[in-house]
Design a protein around this motif. Sequence first.
Motif, PDB file in Angstrom:
ATOM      1  N   SER A   1     -10.923 -10.546   2.214  1.00 41.00           N
ATOM      2  CA  SER A   1     -10.676 -11.325   3.421  1.00 41.00           C
ATOM      3  C   SER A   1     -11.753 -11.006   4.449  1.00 41.00           C
ATOM      4  O   SER A   1     -12.143  -9.850   4.623  1.00 41.00           O
ATOM      5  CB  SER A   1      -9.281 -11.040   3.985  1.00 41.00           C
TER       6      SER A   1
ATOM      7  N   ILE B   1      -2.884 -12.407   4.714  1.00 38.51           N
ATOM      8  CA  ILE B   1      -4.330 -12.302   4.475  1.00 38.51           C
ATOM      9  C   ILE B   1      -4.684 -10.898   4.008  1.00 38.51           C
ATOM     10  O   ILE B   1      -5.466 -10.717   3.065  1.00 38.51           O
ATOM     11  CB  ILE B   1      -5.112 -12.656   5.752  1.00 38.51           C
TER      12      ILE B   1
ATOM     13  N   THR C   1     -10.332  -5.976   3.443  1.00 40.13           N
ATOM     14  CA  THR C   1     -10.579  -6.840   4.593  1.00 40.13           C
ATOM     15  C   THR C   1     -11.844  -6.395   5.305  1.00 40.13           C
ATOM     16  O   THR C   1     -12.020  -5.204   5.578  1.00 40.13           O
ATOM     17  CB  THR C   1      -9.397  -6.795   5.577  1.00 40.13           C
TER      18      THR C   1
END
Length: 423
Positions: free
Chosen positions: A140, A243, A250
């Motif tokens: 992400s 997410i 991330t």
Amino acid sequence: MRPGEERVARMALGMLVEPGCRELGVLVRSVGAQEALARVVGGFGISRALAGAVQARVRGSGVEGSPDVGTQLAERMEELAERLGARIVTAVDEEWPSALDDLVKASREGNMLRRDTDPPMCVWLRGPLRFAETLERSVSVVGARAITGYGAYVASEFAYGLAECGCTVVSGGALGVDVTAHRGALAGAGATVAVLACGIDKAYPAANAAVLEQIGDEGLLVTEWPPGTHPHKTRFLTRNRVIAAATRGTVMIEAGSRSGARSTLGYARLLQRTAMVVPGPINSPMSVGCHVELRQPGTVLVTRVEEVIEEIGSIGELATPIQGAGRPEDVLDPLQARILDAVRPRRATTAEQIAATAGVSGRDARRNLPLLEELGFVVSGPDGYRLSSEPRGPVEGEPPPAGRPAGRRGSAEPRPPGGEEGW
């Protein structure tokens, strides 16, 4: 409970209860989805707040008084999905990514936004990609909406590079870093997933409508909210947990001190995903959040796509160490480099003078100066040696000449002018 009944119950619960509800999640895990649906619709065994919220949605959906609310809602949802070119996936379906089930770990007592982080009951999807398969190797990319030119460059380059490396780029479809990352992945002919905070039929923000449409055609649009749902501030924060959970790691690129992207990074750490941050200028307000997060234990600083791959990829996918630009003198060993440092640029000096300046023996200077001349670092004349104006180094593919063997005199070593001293 048969899988079909479980699926119907989860779909109905996804319509009746706001995503992430911890109370509902605990109930489903303890009594099952079908019994949980009966309780929330009947208003027994649950909190007054949850009962009231469900009743408001039952009335709004037009199924109040129906003997089988769950089935009616599920049928309506399937019809609506077909009309919109979408599909609905629950935890009992093959397409469901098990990574989302890890959100159980994120549930904590306390602030409502932090507490209501349970896994989704169901998700709406639009696009040709398979949900679970697409997320197997995914990252992400999140950050500020009001990005600078620096942030736009980094987000685009990272997303393009990740796509070229076969990674799915996941983001939230918002302005700024999100849409730039989606565009970068599409430009790299890679897969990208947009996790929305509104219904699958809503193009929000409107400025990103064209990109979201392209993602729906080539990638995957994902949302927990049924069609017709408008985005609210709290829904963006709720969306962020998905997410973080769906991906292996991330990357945060530009974020102010109050950026919502920081919540995504926090969820990534909580779920034991890799939390990565790209640093920015220390005087930029849009990088304050990045620098604060870099001080948190477990956060990894990344500056290249290769470093991201190293963190989330398979064993052995290591980033190549960063090295400075090569210089001709890099081929020299320490002794040769020391001797070369002592050679004057314009005035020729003898080997003995160079040896004295370098602090080496005359023998070492006389052995290595011809090699330095052969490599083009120095030129010789009747008065000694001086630096060459254009050192060429070794010929490509040819190893640099080694120093001549010490300990014996012979034809391979020239006799020094001025006698035997130092040999």
